[in-house]
Design a protein around this motif. Structure first.
Motif, mmCIF file in Angstrom:
data_model
loop_
_atom_site.group_PDB
_atom_site.id
_atom_site.type_symbol
_atom_site.label_atom_id
_atom_site.label_comp_id
_atom_site.label_asym_id
_atom_site.label_seq_id
_atom_site.Cartn_x
_atom_site.Cartn_y
_atom_site.Cartn_z
ATOM 1 N N ARG A 1 2.948 18.868 -1.097
ATOM 2 C CA ARG A 1 3.550 18.977 -0.098
ATOM 3 C C ARG A 1 4.684 17.744 -0.344
ATOM 4 O O ARG A 1 4.618 16.752 -0.907
ATOM 5 C CB ARG A 1 2.807 18.530 1.189
ATOM 6 N N PRO A 2 5.842 17.837 0.331
ATOM 7 C CA PRO A 2 6.734 16.453 0.335
ATOM 8 C C PRO A 2 6.309 15.538 1.163
ATOM 9 O O PRO A 2 5.646 15.740 2.229
ATOM 10 C CB PRO A 2 8.043 17.083 0.794
ATOM 11 N N VAL A 3 6.587 14.056 0.710
ATOM 12 C CA VAL A 3 6.044 12.899 1.235
ATOM 13 C C VAL A 3 7.330 11.994 1.594
ATOM 14 O O VAL A 3 8.144 12.175 0.490
ATOM 15 C CB VAL A 3 5.063 12.324 0.580
ATOM 16 N N ARG A 4 7.437 11.512 2.921
ATOM 17 C CA ARG A 4 8.400 10.534 2.814
ATOM 18 C C ARG A 4 7.827 9.137 2.888
ATOM 19 O O ARG A 4 6.873 8.889 4.123
ATOM 20 C CB ARG A 4 9.219 10.750 4.000
ATOM 21 N N LEU A 5 8.228 8.075 2.239
ATOM 22 C CA LEU A 5 7.849 6.767 2.318
ATOM 23 C C LEU A 5 8.918 6.314 3.251
ATOM 24 O O LEU A 5 10.274 6.153 3.177
ATOM 25 C CB LEU A 5 8.070 6.108 0.886
ATOM 26 N N LEU A 6 8.195 5.483 4.481
ATOM 27 C CA LEU A 6 9.369 5.048 5.204
ATOM 28 C C LEU A 6 8.778 3.541 5.493
ATOM 29 O O LEU A 6 7.978 3.048 5.904
ATOM 30 C CB LEU A 6 8.970 5.821 6.891
ATOM 31 N N PHE A 7 9.791 2.718 5.075
ATOM 32 C CA PHE A 7 9.878 1.047 5.068
ATOM 33 C C PHE A 7 10.678 0.671 6.264
ATOM 34 O O PHE A 7 11.716 0.682 6.063
ATOM 35 C CB PHE A 7 10.105 0.525 3.734
ATOM 36 N N GLN A 8 10.153 0.389 7.393
ATOM 37 C CA GLN A 8 10.568 -0.053 8.535
ATOM 38 C C GLN A 8 10.680 -1.679 8.766
ATOM 39 O O GLN A 8 10.077 -2.157 8.964
ATOM 40 C CB GLN A 8 9.674 0.554 9.826
ATOM 41 N N PRO A 9 12.082 -1.844 9.216
ATOM 42 C CA PRO A 9 12.217 -3.310 9.772
ATOM 43 C C PRO A 9 11.829 -3.365 11.162
ATOM 44 O O PRO A 9 11.734 -2.549 11.844
ATOM 45 C CB PRO A 9 14.007 -3.374 9.547
ATOM 46 N N ALA A 10 11.840 -4.743 11.510
ATOM 47 C CA ALA A 10 11.739 -5.233 12.672
ATOM 48 C C ALA A 10 10.558 -4.577 13.750
ATOM 49 O O ALA A 10 10.927 -4.557 15.011
ATOM 50 C CB ALA A 10 13.216 -4.854 13.408
ATOM 51 N N PHE B 1 -3.572 6.815 1.543
ATOM 52 C CA PHE B 1 -2.522 7.565 1.560
ATOM 53 C C PHE B 1 -2.444 8.550 0.683
ATOM 54 O O PHE B 1 -1.962 9.702 1.040
ATOM 55 C CB PHE B 1 -1.340 6.533 1.705
ATOM 56 N N THR B 2 -2.670 8.545 -0.721
ATOM 57 C CA THR B 2 -2.963 9.596 -1.545
ATOM 58 C C THR B 2 -3.673 10.592 -1.220
ATOM 59 O O THR B 2 -3.130 11.782 -1.317
ATOM 60 C CB THR B 2 -2.889 8.840 -3.066
ATOM 61 N N ALA B 3 -4.869 10.321 -0.781
ATOM 62 C CA ALA B 3 -5.743 11.398 -0.374
ATOM 63 C C ALA B 3 -5.078 12.255 0.892
ATOM 64 O O ALA B 3 -5.403 13.448 0.770
ATOM 65 C CB ALA B 3 -7.102 10.779 -0.270
ATOM 66 N N MET B 4 -4.576 11.417 1.720
ATOM 67 C CA MET B 4 -4.185 12.323 2.707
ATOM 68 C C MET B 4 -2.773 13.213 2.260
ATOM 69 O O MET B 4 -2.654 14.301 2.962
ATOM 70 C CB MET B 4 -3.496 11.063 3.866
ATOM 71 N N ALA C 1 1.133 -1.043 0.208
ATOM 72 C CA ALA C 1 0.080 0.053 -0.068
ATOM 73 C C ALA C 1 1.035 1.261 0.100
ATOM 74 O O ALA C 1 0.665 2.230 -0.677
ATOM 75 C CB ALA C 1 -0.773 -0.195 1.047
ATOM 76 N N VAL C 2 1.766 1.086 0.798
ATOM 77 C CA VAL C 2 2.940 2.440 0.910
ATOM 78 C C VAL C 2 3.625 2.729 -0.542
ATOM 79 O O VAL C 2 3.473 3.700 -0.938
ATOM 80 C CB VAL C 2 3.663 2.338 2.055
ATOM 81 N N LEU C 3 4.294 1.475 -1.036
ATOM 82 C CA LEU C 3 4.753 1.521 -2.358
ATOM 83 C C LEU C 3 3.804 2.095 -3.308
ATOM 84 O O LEU C 3 4.302 2.977 -4.077
ATOM 85 C CB LEU C 3 5.254 0.223 -2.741
ATOM 86 N N GLY C 4 2.473 1.428 -3.376
ATOM 87 C CA GLY C 4 1.542 1.938 -4.533
ATOM 88 C C GLY C 4 1.462 3.361 -4.343
ATOM 89 O O GLY C 4 1.094 4.168 -5.444
ATOM 90 N N ALA C 5 1.247 3.724 -3.121
ATOM 91 C CA ALA C 5 0.955 5.242 -2.805
ATOM 92 C C ALA C 5 2.032 5.969 -3.431
ATOM 93 O O ALA C 5 2.023 7.208 -3.888
ATOM 94 C CB ALA C 5 0.767 5.493 -1.559
ATOM 95 N N GLY C 6 3.175 5.582 -3.018
ATOM 96 C CA GLY C 6 4.492 6.246 -3.325
ATOM 97 C C GLY C 6 4.627 6.371 -5.046
ATOM 98 O O GLY C 6 5.011 7.460 -5.694
ATOM 99 N N LEU C 7 4.455 5.259 -5.638
ATOM 100 C CA LEU C 7 4.370 5.473 -7.237
ATOM 101 C C LEU C 7 3.318 6.205 -7.720
ATOM 102 O O LEU C 7 3.543 7.175 -8.683
ATOM 103 C CB LEU C 7 4.223 3.985 -7.763
ATOM 104 N N VAL C 8 2.126 6.329 -7.283
ATOM 105 C CA VAL C 8 1.117 7.364 -7.536
ATOM 106 C C VAL C 8 1.453 8.576 -7.323
ATOM 107 O O VAL C 8 1.343 9.849 -8.088
ATOM 108 C CB VAL C 8 -0.307 7.230 -6.911
#
Length: 416
Positions: free
Chosen positions: A155-164, A408-411, A136-143
């Motif tokens: 506005r700038p957006v940061r995608l954060l893919f978190q481990p653990a 996510f994209t609407a947000m 979902a976050v990856l798809g939102a990032g691509l859009v």
């Protein structure tokens, strides 16, 4: 028409304040199919916390193909990727950045489903839906990257893919130490909920999850013959009393509305029926609904354990492992999530949700910036089966990925 975007269909998105703005950035069918395939690939190749090297690699490669510049965290796994208006960072740009967070690790349990995308790794499974969160976050990032190219991202957006996330006290604390929140003004996330129908989300302002800590108790004594318990330290009885009396004591020392409770998952003592052992061990979890009470919990538990152990002359060693505080959704960010989902799918797509006793390390981000987590419905509508999280047969209705992307994209488009 760009292959990642499609025209927004007519949606009745009237809220209490009137008609909400129609937002660009709808997913296309090709992107839906790609994100479903991406999720299935992750599902087939689950990796445990801090071992998500393959997952990090495929995310990095896909974001780079989209013309973005993802950065692998210094932890070795996980990454962040910034999307700026126009895809170019402007010096001195102080517009508040929104972070979209996904957790990427899996659980150490077998995948028992009979599906083509079943885990190929023994005793490893995405049984908590992190593969859905990640897609979902990856798809939102691509859009959002396509919208940025078209000048439609303000506005700038940061995608954060978190481990653990599944490793106490959670990888989020390490991610914060890496500086992943630098420049971030607010952060949002979703968590799969098998009690909510796909296509819907659950929201709650204030606490939405519980605090979760781990307790490890060792009792030590002289031991001896069961014929003469008065000459020994009867650790089996002491352990049994500690298992029942510590939760009871705590329930009388904190406000019941705080929802503090201890549940033991392991008790181990002795090997022979006529020998009182010299060591007994207990381990379990403490969960708490209230943030202030959670902060006091270590002292309360230490006092209760010492009291009970002292009654039986047992020496006590308590290892209190801090886990995560409750996720406390900031009301204004929660309201924006509601507005975003309503703009995409109408007011009926949002339902109220209860506070869960589950823990989530997203709470560590909220110690630094305001944010909110939504429950992402993954139950096939009309399906009476209950596939709970952390079970080997857990699966998600994959239409939930598109719901997460749209949310996510609407947000990101609604403004600060």
């Amino acid at each position: 028409m760009n292959e990642l975007l499609s025209p927004a269909p007519e949606v009745d998105a009237r809220g209490a304040a009137g008609v909400l703005p129609e937002l660009p950035g709808r997913m296309t069918e090709p992107l839906r199919r790609e994100m479903t395939a991406f999720r299935r690939d992750l599902h087939m190749h689950p990796e445990l916390g801090n071992q998500e090297f393959r997952t990090t690699g495929v995310l990095k490669a896909r974001l780079e193909r989209a013309g973005l510049r993802p950065r692998v965290l210094s932890l070795g796994t996980g990454l962040v990727c910034d999307i700026h208006p126009g895809l170019t960072e402007s010096p001195g740009d102080r517009r508040p950045m929104l972070a979209l967070r996904a957790d990427i690790d899996a659980l150490p349990i077998p995948d028992t489903k009979d599906v083509p995308y079943r885990s190929t790794v023994p005793d490893r499974a995405h049984a908590c839906g992190h593969d859905v969160h990640t897609a979902a976050v990856l798809g939102a990032g691509l859009v959002l990257a396509e919208l940025a190219r078209k000048g439609e991202l303000a506005r700038p957006v940061r995608l954060l893919f978190q481990p653990a996330e599944e490793v106490l006290p959670g990888g989020a604390a390490d991610v914060v130490e890496c500086g992943a929140l630098d420049g971030v003004a607010s952060i949002v996330a979703v968590h799969c909920d098998p009690r909510v129908d796909a296509g819907r989300i659950g929201l709650r302002a204030g606490p939405i999850t519980s605090a979760c800590d781990r307790l490890e108790v060792a009792l030590v004594g002289s031991g001896g013959h069961t014929a003469r318990p008065h000459l020994t330290t009867d650790l089996v009885t002491a352990a049994a009393k500690l298992a029942t009396e510590v939760p009871a004591l705590l329930s009388r020392r904190v406000d019941a509305r705080a929802g503090l409770g201890v549940t033991w998952g392991r008790i181990e003592a002795g090997h022979a029926c006529n020998v009182i052992p010299q060591r007994a061990e207990l381990s379990g979890t403490l969960r708490c609904l209230d943030l202030d009470t959670w902060r006091e919990a270590p002292d309360l538990v230490h006092a209760a354990v010492d009291e009970v152990a002292g009654l039986y002359r047992a020496k006590c060693e308590l290892n209190y492992v801090r886990g995560v505080p409750p996720v406390v959704n900031e009301p204004a960010v929660t309201a924006l999530l509601r507005e975003a989902m309503t703009a995409r799918a109408g007011a009926a797509s949002v339902e109220s949700t209860e506070q869960s006793l589950g823990g989530e390390d997203f709470s560590w981000y909220l110690e630094h910036v305001p944010g909110a987590m939504a429950r992402l419905g993954v139950r096939p509508p009309g399906d009476p089966r209950s596939r709970d999280l952390h079970q080997g047969d857990f699966d998600a209705d994959e239409s939930a990925i598109a719901t997460g992307v749209e949310l996510f994209t609407a947000m990101a488009l609604l403004g600060v």
